[in-house]
Design a protein around this motif. Structure first.
Motif, PDB file in Angstrom:
ATOM      1  N   SER A  48       0.844  -1.203   0.000  1.00  5.93           N
ATOM      2  CA  SER A  48       0.000   0.000   0.000  1.00  5.93           C
ATOM      3  C   SER A  48       0.873   1.245   0.000  1.00  5.93           C
ATOM      4  O   SER A  48       1.936   1.280   0.632  1.00  5.93           O
ATOM      5  CB  SER A  48      -0.933  -0.007   1.212  1.00  5.93           C
ATOM      6  OG  SER A  48      -0.186   0.075   2.394  1.00  5.93           O
TER       7      SER A  48
ATOM      8  N   THR B 183       0.517   5.457   0.516  1.00  3.36           N
ATOM      9  CA  THR B 183      -0.379   6.497   1.016  1.00  3.36           C
ATOM     10  C   THR B 183       0.003   7.830   0.370  1.00  3.36           C
ATOM     11  O   THR B 183       1.181   8.177   0.303  1.00  3.36           O
ATOM     12  CB  THR B 183      -0.254   6.614   2.548  1.00  3.36           C
ATOM     13  OG1 THR B 183      -0.478   5.320   3.110  1.00  3.36           O
ATOM     14  CG2 THR B 183      -1.259   7.591   3.105  1.00  3.36           C
TER      15      THR B 183
ATOM     16  N   ARG C 203      -5.568  11.698   0.085  1.00  2.00           N
ATOM     17  CA  ARG C 203      -6.348  10.507  -0.277  1.00  2.00           C
ATOM     18  C   ARG C 203      -6.671   9.759   1.011  1.00  2.00           C
ATOM     19  O   ARG C 203      -5.790   9.472   1.812  1.00  2.00           O
ATOM     20  CB  ARG C 203      -5.557   9.624  -1.228  1.00  2.00           C
ATOM     21  CG  ARG C 203      -6.375   8.483  -1.769  1.00  2.00           C
ATOM     22  CD  ARG C 203      -5.611   7.751  -2.867  1.00  2.00           C
ATOM     23  NE  ARG C 203      -6.289   6.526  -3.208  1.00  2.00           N
ATOM     24  CZ  ARG C 203      -7.126   6.384  -4.212  1.00  2.00           C
ATOM     25  NH1 ARG C 203      -7.369   7.415  -5.006  1.00  2.00           N
ATOM     26  NH2 ARG C 203      -7.703   5.226  -4.451  1.00  2.00           N
ATOM     27  N   SER C 204      -7.946   9.423   1.196  1.00  2.00           N
ATOM     28  CA  SER C 204      -8.383   8.817   2.455  1.00  2.00           C
ATOM     29  C   SER C 204      -8.074   7.329   2.556  1.00  2.00           C
ATOM     30  O   SER C 204      -8.117   6.769   3.640  1.00  2.00           O
ATOM     31  CB  SER C 204      -9.889   9.031   2.639  1.00  2.00           C
ATOM     32  OG  SER C 204     -10.595   8.366   1.609  1.00  2.00           O
ATOM     33  N   GLU C 205      -7.772   6.702   1.453  1.00  2.00           N
ATOM     34  CA  GLU C 205      -7.453   5.276   1.495  1.00  2.00           C
ATOM     35  C   GLU C 205      -6.151   5.022   0.714  1.00  2.00           C
ATOM     36  O   GLU C 205      -5.760   5.829  -0.123  1.00  2.00           O
ATOM     37  CB  GLU C 205      -8.589   4.434   0.915  1.00  2.00           C
ATOM     38  CG  GLU C 205      -8.918   4.779  -0.512  1.00  2.00           C
ATOM     39  CD  GLU C 205     -10.105   3.992  -1.043  1.00  2.00           C
ATOM     40  OE1 GLU C 205     -10.221   3.921  -2.266  1.00  2.00           O
ATOM     41  OE2 GLU C 205     -10.891   3.450  -0.250  1.00  2.00           O
ATOM     42  N   PRO C 206      -5.473   3.924   0.998  1.00  2.00           N
ATOM     43  CA  PRO C 206      -4.202   3.669   0.313  1.00  2.00           C
ATOM     44  C   PRO C 206      -4.406   3.250  -1.147  1.00  2.00           C
ATOM     45  O   PRO C 206      -5.474   2.773  -1.526  1.00  2.00           O
ATOM     46  CB  PRO C 206      -3.588   2.516   1.116  1.00  2.00           C
ATOM     47  CG  PRO C 206      -4.743   1.830   1.748  1.00  2.00           C
ATOM     48  CD  PRO C 206      -5.778   2.890   1.979  1.00  2.00           C
TER      49      PRO C 206
ATOM     50  N   TRP D 258      -3.079   0.612  -3.868  1.00  2.00           N
ATOM     51  CA  TRP D 258      -2.436  -0.705  -3.822  1.00  2.00           C
ATOM     52  C   TRP D 258      -1.608  -0.939  -5.074  1.00  2.00           C
ATOM     53  O   TRP D 258      -2.076  -0.736  -6.193  1.00  2.00           O
ATOM     54  CB  TRP D 258      -3.485  -1.805  -3.645  1.00  2.00           C
ATOM     55  CG  TRP D 258      -4.097  -1.725  -2.280  1.00  2.00           C
ATOM     56  CD1 TRP D 258      -5.247  -1.079  -1.930  1.00  2.00           C
ATOM     57  CD2 TRP D 258      -3.548  -2.252  -1.089  1.00  2.00           C
ATOM     58  NE1 TRP D 258      -5.451  -1.179  -0.582  1.00  2.00           N
ATOM     59  CE2 TRP D 258      -4.418  -1.913  -0.037  1.00  2.00           C
ATOM     60  CE3 TRP D 258      -2.413  -2.983  -0.797  1.00  2.00           C
ATOM     61  CZ2 TRP D 258      -4.200  -2.274   1.274  1.00  2.00           C
ATOM     62  CZ3 TRP D 258      -2.196  -3.355   0.521  1.00  2.00           C
ATOM     63  CH2 TRP D 258      -3.082  -3.005   1.538  1.00  2.00           C
TER      64      TRP D 258
END
Length: 167
Positions: free
Chosen positions: A26, A28, A32-35, A37
Motif C-alpha cells: 500500500s 499512502t 487521499r483517504s485510502e491507500p 495498492w
C-alpha cells in the motif's frame, strides 16, 4: 538439474496442494483517504506428502538411496573457482563457489509435462516414521520400512508468467 538424473518414487501421494500468493503493497498519498495498492509479485508453492513403503529388502535399499539423493537436493554443489594467471603459469584460486540445487518437478501431467517440468527448489523436506511401521530385521539394515515424506516445492517459472501461461 545438476546432472540430469531423475528420482522416481513409487509411493502413495497425499495432501497435494498448491498455494499461489500474490503480494501487494500500500502507498499512502496526501489528500487521499485510502491507500493505493501496488502489485509487487506472486509466489507459487506446491506441497505434497509421499508415503513410502518397502515391500522387499531390495526395494528398501532403493528407497533409502532415493531419500538420500532427495536430501542432497537441499544442499549446494561446490566448485573450486580457478583462473590461470596470464603473466605466469600459476593458477589462482578464488575459493569455493556454491551452485544452488535447482530442480525440476513433475507429478503426472498435473504439475509439469514431459520435457516441460516445473523448475524450482525444495523449500522444505521432512521425513517422519509411521508409528505402526515395521523395521527391517537384518543386521546393518535395521531401518523403518514405512516412511512419510513431506515436501514443500517453490516454483520458479522458467519463463515470466503472464495471462497466457498454462498453470
Amino acid at each position: 538439474m545438476r546432472d540430469g538424473a531423475f528420482i522416481f518414487f513409487r509411493a502413495y501421494l497425499e495432501g497435494l496442494s498448491e498455494n499461489v500468493s500474490p503480494q501487494w503493497s500500500s502507498q499512502t498519498y496526501m489528500g487521499r483517504s485510502e491507500p493505493v495498492w501496488v502489485y509487487e509479485r506472486a509466489e507459487r508453492e506446491i506441497n505434497f506428502t509421499l508415503k513410502l513403503f518397502a515391500q522387499s529388502k531390495k526395494e528398501l535399499c532403493a528407497i533409502y538411496k532415493k531419500m538420500n539423493r532427495l536430501t542432497s537436493l537441499c544442499y549446494p554443489e561446490y566448485f573450486e573457482d580457478i583462473k590461470s594467471s596470464e603473466e605466469s603459469d600459476k593458477l589462482i584460486s578464488y575459493g569455493n563457489r556454491m551452485k544452488p540445487p535447482l530442480t525440476k518437478l513433475r507429478i503426472g501431467e498435473y504439475f509439469g509435462k514431459r520435457n516441460n517440468e516445473l523448475m524450482g527448489y525444495i523449500k522444505s523436506l521432512n521425513y517422519s516414521i509411521e508409528q505402526s511401521s515395521p523395521f527391517e530385521t537384518e543386521q546393518g539394515k535395521r531401518v523403518p520400512r514405512f516412511i512419510t515424506v513431506n515436501i514443500g516445492y517453490q516454483v520458479i517459472h522458467s519463463t515470466t508468467p503472464n495471462l497466457e501461461t498454462e498453470f
